[in-house]
Design a protein around this motif. Structure first.
Motif, PDB file in Angstrom:
ATOM      1  N   LEU A  19      40.595  39.995  47.781  1.00 45.58           N
ATOM      2  CA  LEU A  19      39.398  40.561  47.879  1.00 45.58           C
ATOM      3  C   LEU A  19      39.258  42.120  47.444  1.00 45.58           C
ATOM      4  O   LEU A  19      40.381  42.745  47.824  1.00 45.58           O
ATOM      5  CB  LEU A  19      38.723  40.337  49.320  1.00 45.58           C
ATOM      6  N   LEU A  20      38.447  42.483  46.799  1.00 48.68           N
ATOM      7  CA  LEU A  20      38.270  43.893  46.363  1.00 48.68           C
ATOM      8  C   LEU A  20      36.825  44.599  46.745  1.00 48.68           C
ATOM      9  O   LEU A  20      35.852  43.686  47.102  1.00 48.68           O
ATOM     10  CB  LEU A  20      38.383  44.069  44.671  1.00 48.68           C
ATOM     11  N   ASP A  21      36.471  45.598  46.140  1.00 47.74           N
ATOM     12  CA  ASP A  21      35.462  46.319  46.419  1.00 47.74           C
ATOM     13  C   ASP A  21      34.856  46.084  47.986  1.00 47.74           C
ATOM     14  O   ASP A  21      33.912  45.737  48.110  1.00 47.74           O
ATOM     15  CB  ASP A  21      34.268  45.774  45.558  1.00 47.74           C
ATOM     16  N   LYS A  24      33.438  42.255  48.478  1.00 49.23           N
ATOM     17  CA  LYS A  24      32.412  41.892  47.584  1.00 49.23           C
ATOM     18  C   LYS A  24      32.735  40.955  46.436  1.00 49.23           C
ATOM     19  O   LYS A  24      32.018  40.441  45.768  1.00 49.23           O
ATOM     20  CB  LYS A  24      31.627  42.993  47.179  1.00 49.23           C
ATOM     21  N   THR A  25      34.000  41.192  45.964  1.00 47.12           N
ATOM     22  CA  THR A  25      34.551  40.598  44.942  1.00 47.12           C
ATOM     23  C   THR A  25      35.821  40.149  45.060  1.00 47.12           C
ATOM     24  O   THR A  25      36.664  40.539  45.816  1.00 47.12           O
ATOM     25  CB  THR A  25      34.981  41.878  43.906  1.00 47.12           C
ATOM     26  N   ILE A  26      35.847  38.859  44.434  1.00 43.11           N
ATOM     27  CA  ILE A  26      37.307  38.173  44.474  1.00 43.11           C
ATOM     28  C   ILE A  26      37.742  38.153  43.041  1.00 43.11           C
ATOM     29  O   ILE A  26      36.952  38.002  42.292  1.00 43.11           O
ATOM     30  CB  ILE A  26      36.883  36.582  45.056  1.00 43.11           C
ATOM     31  N   GLU A  27      39.138  38.103  43.068  1.00 40.44           N
ATOM     32  CA  GLU A  27      39.740  38.052  41.816  1.00 40.44           C
ATOM     33  C   GLU A  27      40.927  37.437  41.958  1.00 40.44           C
ATOM     34  O   GLU A  27      41.587  37.495  42.872  1.00 40.44           O
ATOM     35  CB  GLU A  27      40.184  39.484  41.321  1.00 40.44           C
ATOM     36  N   ILE A  28      41.710  36.586  40.709  1.00 38.63           N
ATOM     37  CA  ILE A  28      42.682  35.853  41.152  1.00 38.63           C
ATOM     38  C   ILE A  28      43.815  36.640  40.112  1.00 38.63           C
ATOM     39  O   ILE A  28      43.544  36.976  38.979  1.00 38.63           O
ATOM     40  CB  ILE A  28      42.570  34.382  40.284  1.00 38.63           C
ATOM     41  N   LEU A  29      44.761  37.041  40.778  1.00 38.79           N
ATOM     42  CA  LEU A  29      45.851  37.551  40.002  1.00 38.79           C
ATOM     43  C   LEU A  29      46.889  36.494  39.739  1.00 38.79           C
ATOM     44  O   LEU A  29      47.462  35.545  40.699  1.00 38.79           O
ATOM     45  CB  LEU A  29      46.634  38.466  41.021  1.00 38.79           C
ATOM     46  N   LEU A  30      47.095  36.204  38.473  1.00 38.76           N
ATOM     47  CA  LEU A  30      48.055  35.123  38.055  1.00 38.76           C
ATOM     48  C   LEU A  30      49.833  35.507  38.060  1.00 38.76           C
ATOM     49  O   LEU A  30      50.117  36.751  37.882  1.00 38.76           O
ATOM     50  CB  LEU A  30      47.824  34.614  36.696  1.00 38.76           C
ATOM     51  N   LEU A  38      52.763  39.505  39.670  1.00 37.28           N
ATOM     52  CA  LEU A  38      51.185  39.430  39.739  1.00 37.28           C
ATOM     53  C   LEU A  38      50.586  40.063  38.930  1.00 37.28           C
ATOM     54  O   LEU A  38      50.674  41.178  38.551  1.00 37.28           O
ATOM     55  CB  LEU A  38      50.777  39.314  40.912  1.00 37.28           C
ATOM     56  N   ARG A  39      49.498  39.558  38.067  1.00 40.86           N
ATOM     57  CA  ARG A  39      48.762  40.249  36.864  1.00 40.86           C
ATOM     58  C   ARG A  39      47.360  39.755  37.059  1.00 40.86           C
ATOM     59  O   ARG A  39      47.225  38.507  37.016  1.00 40.86           O
ATOM     60  CB  ARG A  39      49.421  39.963  35.594  1.00 40.86           C
ATOM     61  N   PRO A  40      46.281  40.571  36.505  1.00 41.12           N
ATOM     62  CA  PRO A  40      45.082  40.258  36.378  1.00 41.12           C
ATOM     63  C   PRO A  40      45.352  39.490  35.144  1.00 41.12           C
ATOM     64  O   PRO A  40      46.158  39.649  34.198  1.00 41.12           O
ATOM     65  CB  PRO A  40      44.309  41.524  36.278  1.00 41.12           C
ATOM     66  N   SER A  41      44.227  38.354  34.956  1.00 40.36           N
ATOM     67  CA  SER A  41      44.440  37.646  33.847  1.00 40.36           C
ATOM     68  C   SER A  41      43.733  38.451  32.619  1.00 40.36           C
ATOM     69  O   SER A  41      42.871  39.067  32.582  1.00 40.36           O
ATOM     70  CB  SER A  41      43.445  36.236  34.167  1.00 40.36           C
ATOM     71  N   LYS A  42      43.958  37.993  31.336  1.00 41.09           N
ATOM     72  CA  LYS A  42      43.594  38.682  30.007  1.00 41.09           C
ATOM     73  C   LYS A  42      43.511  37.402  29.212  1.00 41.09           C
ATOM     74  O   LYS A  42      44.241  36.694  28.929  1.00 41.09           O
ATOM     75  CB  LYS A  42      44.313  39.540  29.385  1.00 41.09           C
ATOM     76  N   PRO A  43      42.477  37.414  28.295  1.00 45.86           N
ATOM     77  CA  PRO A  43      41.384  38.727  27.968  1.00 45.86           C
ATOM     78  C   PRO A  43      40.431  38.522  28.923  1.00 45.86           C
ATOM     79  O   PRO A  43      39.658  39.480  29.352  1.00 45.86           O
ATOM     80  CB  PRO A  43      40.977  38.324  26.525  1.00 45.86           C
ATOM     81  N   VAL A  44      40.153  37.428  29.629  1.00 42.74           N
ATOM     82  CA  VAL A  44      38.890  37.054  30.525  1.00 42.74           C
ATOM     83  C   VAL A  44      39.501  37.358  31.907  1.00 42.74           C
ATOM     84  O   VAL A  44      40.600  36.776  32.282  1.00 42.74           O
ATOM     85  CB  VAL A  44      38.309  35.673  30.493  1.00 42.74           C
TER      86      VAL A  44
END
Length: 145
Positions: A19-21, A24-30, A38-44
């Motif tokens: 959870l971020l912000d 308010k925001t959910i993000e999946i770190l792959l 653990l990294r944010p997905s790219k390009p999307v």
């Protein structure tokens, strides 16, 4: 803040749902086998934001039987003095439908379910698809299959 763990992209590595912000925001770190692990997905980016709600829980699972991981997110609206007691007690259930490499963020103004409290995620009918148990808006206990 870490919120849940699961293998979103089916690579047999455990990804982290954060959870971020301010919730308010959910993000999946792959997850990856080499550092950084653990990294944010790219390009999307696998990220969904709820602008007028706060996320209260995150449950990864297959909610539609397509063998791809989806994410159930429960939210509550930001409380105002104008809200009725009923509106203050509601939890909004959203399903973020997963695809092979993406998440389809749901419209936060159109929750799948409005309920009292938090749902219990179980496989009630033993079909290998996550079902929900909880109280509807009228405080009736029920299953959502």
């Amino acid at each position: 803040m870490p919120a849940a763990f699961g293998d979103f992209n089916s690579d047999e590595l455990t990804d982290v749902f954060v959870l971020l912000d301010g919730g308010k925001t959910i993000e999946i770190l792959l997850a990856h086998e080499e550092e950084p692990l653990l990294r944010p997905s790219k390009p999307v980016r696998l990220r969904c934001t709820f602008t007028s709600s706060l996320i209260t829980s995150v449950v990864p699972g297959d909610f539609d039987g397509d063998a791809l991981m989806d994410v159930m997110v429960t939210t509550v609206h930001k409380r105002t003095e104008q809200d009725s007691e009923h509106e203050r007690s509601l939890t909004y259930v959203h399903i973020i439908w997963g695809t092979a490499n993406d998440m389809n963020c749901s419209d936060e103004t159109k929750p799948l379910i409005k309920m009292i409290g938090q749902p219990l995620a179980i496989d009630y009918n033993q079909d290998m698809v996550v079902d929900l148990f909880g109280q509807d808006e009228d405080r009736n206990r029920m299953f959502w299959i």
